[in-house]
Design a protein around this motif. Structure first.
Motif: not given
Length: 278
Positions: A75, A122, A125-126, A129, A254-255, A257-258, A261-262
């Motif tokens: 990421t 989680a 989602a990463v 997105i 959004e990325f 945030e994802a 979150r992960f």
């Protein structure tokens, strides 16, 4: 009966009874030893199983942590590509995220193997997105370059500033129109044209007026835009409340945030003393 015979018989009975007692005692002792041995074996097996389970749990936790760190590193690489490459994406650089996305997908495979469901959700989602953002940048690379051209020129070129403001008016009207009524916002919609000509203030009429003003403005930028580029900007402003540049920023958030979150879900799982059974 002869007293001697009686005495012999009594002695024989005593011997038999004594032998039987000895045999019974030996049997009981042997059974007790067998039960004890079996209990010892069961205890040893149970201990071995617990030790194996503990070692396996430790091994799994190490593997899980390694997989999670791998995805987090991916990421970071994807984020660096966003910050470094996307601001220059355009006709000559339309696909800057493909390799970082591949790294992200490869890292996800490790997480997919290790689990558990909460962490995998989680991670989904990463990667989801990230994939959408990659495709979006690729599809709209030229459009984003055109928007940047107009934005940069608007700082010193008045016609460009007027065109940018007019396009924003189109987006504003679109954003203020309820989704159920947006279908009628079309330059080819007879009702929108008629409402505008009749001086009505319907959403369709307001959008039509804004669109016409924007069309005039983008074609009056003194050769800054080609006809195709002007039409691209008009179509983009008419279809989305955010333009292509604003959308990529929104999806990038959004990325972020994802990804955050992960990290939180993975940390919570690794620190949990009663983890999920997968």
């Amino acid at each position: 009966m002869d007293p001697a015979l009686l005495a012999a018989a009594a002695g024989l009975v005593g011997v038999v009874l004594g032998s039987t007692g000895t045999l019974a005692a030996a049997h009981i002792q042997r059974k007790g030893s067998k039960d004890q041995a079996e209990a010892t074996v069961r205890a040893a097996v149970t201990t071995a199983r617990f030790q194996y389970a503990g070692a396996l749990e430790q091994q799994n936790r190490i593997a899980q942590r390694t997989a999670y760190v791998g995805l987090i590193a991916a990421t970071h690489e994807f984020r660096r590509a966003l910050e470094r490459e996307v601001p220059a994406v355009g006709r000559m650089n339309s696909d800057p995220l493909r390799e970082p996305q591949r790294v992200l997908r490869d890292a996800y495979i490790e997480v997919e193997l290790e689990g558990p469901p909460s962490v995998l959700t989680a991670a989904d989602a990463v990667v989801g997105i990230g994939g959408a953002l990659t495709q979006f940048v690729y599809n709209d690379a030229e459009l984003m370059e055109t928007w940047r051209t107009l934005h940069n020129a608007a700082r010193t070129h008045e016609p460009a500033g007027t065109a940018l403001s007019a396009l924003r008016d189109v987006q504003r009207v679109l954003a203020e129109t309820p989704p159920t009524e947006r279908q009628g916002l079309s330059i080819h919609n007879d009702r929108a044209r008629q409402d505008h000509q009749d001086g009505l203030r319907t959403p369709a009429a307001r959008w039509y007026a804004a669109h016409q003003a924007a069309r005039q403005a983008v074609y009056d930028t003194g050769g800054l835009l080609t006809g195709d580029q002007a039409e691209e900007l008009l179509l983009d402003a008419s279809a989305f409340p955010r333009n292509a540049l604003e959308r990529v920023v929104h999806v990038s958030r959004e990325f972020e945030e994802a990804a955050a979150r992960f990290v939180q879900v993975a940390r919570d799982y690794l620190n949990d003393t009663h983890p999920e059974i997968t």
